[in-house]
Design a protein around this motif. Structure first.
Motif, PDB file in Angstrom:
ATOM      1  N   SER A  85     -16.812  -5.885  -1.602  1.00  0.00           N
ATOM      2  CA  SER A  85     -16.515  -6.019  -3.029  1.00  0.00           C
ATOM      3  C   SER A  85     -16.349  -7.493  -3.403  1.00  0.00           C
ATOM      4  O   SER A  85     -16.040  -8.328  -2.549  1.00  0.00           O
ATOM      5  CB  SER A  85     -15.238  -5.258  -3.378  1.00  0.00           C
ATOM      6  OG  SER A  85     -14.093  -6.000  -3.001  1.00  0.00           O
ATOM      7  N   PRO A  86     -16.527  -7.800  -4.674  1.00  0.00           N
ATOM      8  CA  PRO A  86     -16.294  -9.168  -5.132  1.00  0.00           C
ATOM      9  C   PRO A  86     -14.864  -9.639  -4.835  1.00  0.00           C
ATOM     10  O   PRO A  86     -14.636 -10.818  -4.581  1.00  0.00           O
ATOM     11  CB  PRO A  86     -16.552  -9.104  -6.635  1.00  0.00           C
ATOM     12  CG  PRO A  86     -17.488  -7.957  -6.806  1.00  0.00           C
ATOM     13  CD  PRO A  86     -17.086  -6.966  -5.748  1.00  0.00           C
ATOM     14  N   LEU A  87     -13.903  -8.713  -4.851  1.00  0.00           N
ATOM     15  CA  LEU A  87     -12.525  -9.082  -4.528  1.00  0.00           C
ATOM     16  C   LEU A  87     -12.405  -9.592  -3.095  1.00  0.00           C
ATOM     17  O   LEU A  87     -11.659 -10.530  -2.822  1.00  0.00           O
ATOM     18  CB  LEU A  87     -11.583  -7.892  -4.733  1.00  0.00           C
ATOM     19  CG  LEU A  87     -11.265  -7.522  -6.176  1.00  0.00           C
ATOM     20  CD1 LEU A  87     -10.442  -6.238  -6.226  1.00  0.00           C
ATOM     21  CD2 LEU A  87     -10.531  -8.660  -6.859  1.00  0.00           C
ATOM     22  N   ALA A  88     -13.137  -8.977  -2.178  1.00  0.00           N
ATOM     23  CA  ALA A  88     -13.108  -9.426  -0.786  1.00  0.00           C
ATOM     24  C   ALA A  88     -13.644 -10.844  -0.670  1.00  0.00           C
ATOM     25  O   ALA A  88     -13.069 -11.678   0.038  1.00  0.00           O
ATOM     26  CB  ALA A  88     -13.910  -8.471   0.098  1.00  0.00           C
ATOM     27  N   THR A  89     -14.724 -11.127  -1.378  1.00  0.00           N
ATOM     28  CA  THR A  89     -15.298 -12.470  -1.348  1.00  0.00           C
ATOM     29  C   THR A  89     -14.345 -13.477  -1.977  1.00  0.00           C
ATOM     30  O   THR A  89     -14.122 -14.561  -1.423  1.00  0.00           O
ATOM     31  CB  THR A  89     -16.657 -12.488  -2.076  1.00  0.00           C
ATOM     32  OG1 THR A  89     -17.525 -11.568  -1.418  1.00  0.00           O
ATOM     33  CG2 THR A  89     -17.276 -13.880  -2.071  1.00  0.00           C
ATOM     34  N   GLU A  90     -13.754 -13.119  -3.093  1.00  0.00           N
ATOM     35  CA  GLU A  90     -12.801 -14.026  -3.740  1.00  0.00           C
ATOM     36  C   GLU A  90     -11.594 -14.286  -2.831  1.00  0.00           C
ATOM     37  O   GLU A  90     -11.160 -15.425  -2.662  1.00  0.00           O
ATOM     38  CB  GLU A  90     -12.331 -13.445  -5.071  1.00  0.00           C
ATOM     39  CG  GLU A  90     -11.369 -14.360  -5.805  1.00  0.00           C
ATOM     40  CD  GLU A  90     -10.912 -13.815  -7.146  1.00  0.00           C
ATOM     41  OE1 GLU A  90     -10.211 -14.565  -7.847  1.00  0.00           O
ATOM     42  OE2 GLU A  90     -11.249 -12.668  -7.486  1.00  0.00           O
ATOM     43  N   PHE A  91     -11.070 -13.222  -2.230  1.00  0.00           N
ATOM     44  CA  PHE A  91      -9.920 -13.371  -1.342  1.00  0.00           C
ATOM     45  C   PHE A  91     -10.258 -14.263  -0.156  1.00  0.00           C
ATOM     46  O   PHE A  91      -9.496 -15.170   0.194  1.00  0.00           O
ATOM     47  CB  PHE A  91      -9.438 -11.999  -0.862  1.00  0.00           C
ATOM     48  CG  PHE A  91      -8.269 -12.078   0.065  1.00  0.00           C
ATOM     49  CD1 PHE A  91      -6.994 -12.372  -0.416  1.00  0.00           C
ATOM     50  CD2 PHE A  91      -8.424 -11.871   1.426  1.00  0.00           C
ATOM     51  CE1 PHE A  91      -5.913 -12.465   0.437  1.00  0.00           C
ATOM     52  CE2 PHE A  91      -7.350 -11.953   2.289  1.00  0.00           C
ATOM     53  CZ  PHE A  91      -6.082 -12.258   1.803  1.00  0.00           C
ATOM     54  N   ASN A  93     -12.520 -16.581   0.115  1.00  0.00           N
ATOM     55  CA  ASN A  93     -12.692 -17.965  -0.317  1.00  0.00           C
ATOM     56  C   ASN A  93     -11.371 -18.631  -0.669  1.00  0.00           C
ATOM     57  O   ASN A  93     -11.124 -19.785  -0.300  1.00  0.00           O
ATOM     58  CB  ASN A  93     -13.671 -18.048  -1.487  1.00  0.00           C
ATOM     59  CG  ASN A  93     -15.101 -17.981  -1.021  1.00  0.00           C
ATOM     60  OD1 ASN A  93     -15.667 -18.985  -0.649  1.00  0.00           O
ATOM     61  ND2 ASN A  93     -15.673 -16.783  -1.006  1.00  0.00           N
ATOM     62  N   LEU A  94     -10.497 -17.918  -1.376  1.00  0.00           N
ATOM     63  CA  LEU A  94      -9.183 -18.481  -1.703  1.00  0.00           C
ATOM     64  C   LEU A  94      -8.367 -18.715  -0.444  1.00  0.00           C
ATOM     65  O   LEU A  94      -7.693 -19.742  -0.309  1.00  0.00           O
ATOM     66  CB  LEU A  94      -8.418 -17.560  -2.658  1.00  0.00           C
ATOM     67  CG  LEU A  94      -8.770 -17.688  -4.130  1.00  0.00           C
ATOM     68  CD1 LEU A  94      -8.069 -16.608  -4.945  1.00  0.00           C
ATOM     69  CD2 LEU A  94      -8.378 -19.069  -4.637  1.00  0.00           C
ATOM     70  N   LEU A  95      -8.431 -17.776   0.470  1.00  0.00           N
ATOM     71  CA  LEU A  95      -7.702 -17.944   1.719  1.00  0.00           C
ATOM     72  C   LEU A  95      -8.208 -19.167   2.474  1.00  0.00           C
ATOM     73  O   LEU A  95      -7.418 -19.976   2.977  1.00  0.00           O
ATOM     74  CB  LEU A  95      -7.820 -16.688   2.577  1.00  0.00           C
ATOM     75  CG  LEU A  95      -7.026 -16.685   3.871  1.00  0.00           C
ATOM     76  CD1 LEU A  95      -5.533 -16.834   3.597  1.00  0.00           C
ATOM     77  CD2 LEU A  95      -7.286 -15.402   4.648  1.00  0.00           C
ATOM     78  N   ALA A  96      -9.513 -19.322   2.544  1.00  0.00           N
ATOM     79  CA  ALA A  96     -10.089 -20.488   3.227  1.00  0.00           C
ATOM     80  C   ALA A  96      -9.629 -21.793   2.581  1.00  0.00           C
ATOM     81  O   ALA A  96      -9.310 -22.762   3.269  1.00  0.00           O
ATOM     82  CB  ALA A  96     -11.614 -20.403   3.228  1.00  0.00           C
ATOM     83  N   ASP A  97      -9.565 -21.812   1.257  1.00  0.00           N
ATOM     84  CA  ASP A  97      -9.166 -23.020   0.540  1.00  0.00           C
ATOM     85  C   ASP A  97      -7.683 -23.325   0.655  1.00  0.00           C
ATOM     86  O   ASP A  97      -7.278 -24.480   0.675  1.00  0.00           O
ATOM     87  CB  ASP A  97      -9.515 -22.913  -0.947  1.00  0.00           C
ATOM     88  CG  ASP A  97     -11.007 -22.988  -1.210  1.00  0.00           C
ATOM     89  OD1 ASP A  97     -11.751 -23.464  -0.322  1.00  0.00           O
ATOM     90  OD2 ASP A  97     -11.426 -22.555  -2.302  1.00  0.00           O
ATOM     91  N   ILE A  99      -5.153 -21.701   2.870  1.00  0.00           N
ATOM     92  CA  ILE A  99      -4.360 -21.250   4.014  1.00  0.00           C
ATOM     93  C   ILE A  99      -3.425 -22.350   4.529  1.00  0.00           C
ATOM     94  O   ILE A  99      -2.311 -22.078   4.953  1.00  0.00           O
ATOM     95  CB  ILE A  99      -5.240 -20.674   5.140  1.00  0.00           C
ATOM     96  CG1 ILE A  99      -4.377 -19.897   6.135  1.00  0.00           C
ATOM     97  CG2 ILE A  99      -6.076 -21.761   5.794  1.00  0.00           C
ATOM     98  CD1 ILE A  99      -5.159 -19.007   7.062  1.00  0.00           C
ATOM     99  N   GLY A 100      -3.868 -23.579   4.461  1.00  0.00           N
ATOM    100  CA  GLY A 100      -3.031 -24.690   4.915  1.00  0.00           C
ATOM    101  C   GLY A 100      -1.807 -24.928   4.065  1.00  0.00           C
ATOM    102  O   GLY A 100      -0.861 -25.592   4.501  1.00  0.00           O
ATOM    103  N   ASP A 101      -1.787 -24.401   2.851  1.00  0.00           N
ATOM    104  CA  ASP A 101      -0.654 -24.579   1.941  1.00  0.00           C
ATOM    105  C   ASP A 101       0.367 -23.450   2.038  1.00  0.00           C
ATOM    106  O   ASP A 101       1.428 -23.529   1.421  1.00  0.00           O
ATOM    107  CB  ASP A 101      -1.143 -24.660   0.489  1.00  0.00           C
ATOM    108  CG  ASP A 101      -2.070 -25.847   0.259  1.00  0.00           C
ATOM    109  OD1 ASP A 101      -1.886 -26.877   0.936  1.00  0.00           O
ATOM    110  OD2 ASP A 101      -2.978 -25.727  -0.579  1.00  0.00           O
ATOM    111  N   LEU A 102       0.039 -22.389   2.783  1.00  0.00           N
ATOM    112  CA  LEU A 102       0.935 -21.245   2.881  1.00  0.00           C
ATOM    113  C   LEU A 102       1.991 -21.486   3.952  1.00  0.00           C
ATOM    114  O   LEU A 102       1.690 -21.979   5.031  1.00  0.00           O
ATOM    115  CB  LEU A 102       0.147 -19.969   3.203  1.00  0.00           C
ATOM    116  CG  LEU A 102      -0.929 -19.582   2.189  1.00  0.00           C
ATOM    117  CD1 LEU A 102      -1.720 -18.387   2.690  1.00  0.00           C
ATOM    118  CD2 LEU A 102      -0.308 -19.293   0.831  1.00  0.00           C
TER     119      LEU A 102
END
Length: 124
Positions: A85-91, A93-97, A99-102
């Motif tokens: 789903s598009p949500l999986a792709t968005e998630f 990509n956001l995680l990749a961008d 993850i270092g801030d979490l």
């Protein structure tokens, strides 16, 4: 640092072993062992994990746990969200961008959520 690298370092330090000594005992370079601990090398082979288990006298469930940690310790991960789903792709990509801030509590909550889902079969 990867989960495997963190556990390896803890095992080594619990036994008061230097990186140089352990590497020599295993027939590895200290640089390679250091890179493995720091997650700068690919995950170890199953053979190396067995060698490490033998070195530390790790058996049964503890050996299985170390093997599982090694499988989950790829420092460079690629996700293919094609066909999802598009949500999986968005998630992804956001995680990749970001993850270092979490922080660790947030990462732990996300990890628990993912672990709680039913496992899916991998696509061929």
């Amino acid at each position: 640092m990867t989960p495997f690298g963190a556990r390896l370092r803890a095992l080594r330090e619990e036994r008061h072993l230097t990186l140089t000594r352990m590497a020599a005992d295993l027939g590895l370079s200290a640089a390679y062992l250091s890179a493995l601990e720091h997650g700068k090398r690919a995950r170890p082979t199953p053979g190396l994990v067995r060698q490490i288990c033998g070195y530390f006298g790790i058996i049964w469930d503890d050996a299985d746990e170390l093997q599982a940690l090694a499988k989950r310790s790829r420092p460079k991960v690629t996700l293919d969200t094609g066909g999802m789903s598009p949500l999986a792709t968005e998630f992804a990509n956001l995680l990749a961008d970001r993850i270092g801030d979490l922080d660790d509590p947030t990462l732990a909550r996300l990890l628990d959520t993912v672990k709680a889902t039913a496992p899916r079969r991998r696509r061929a």
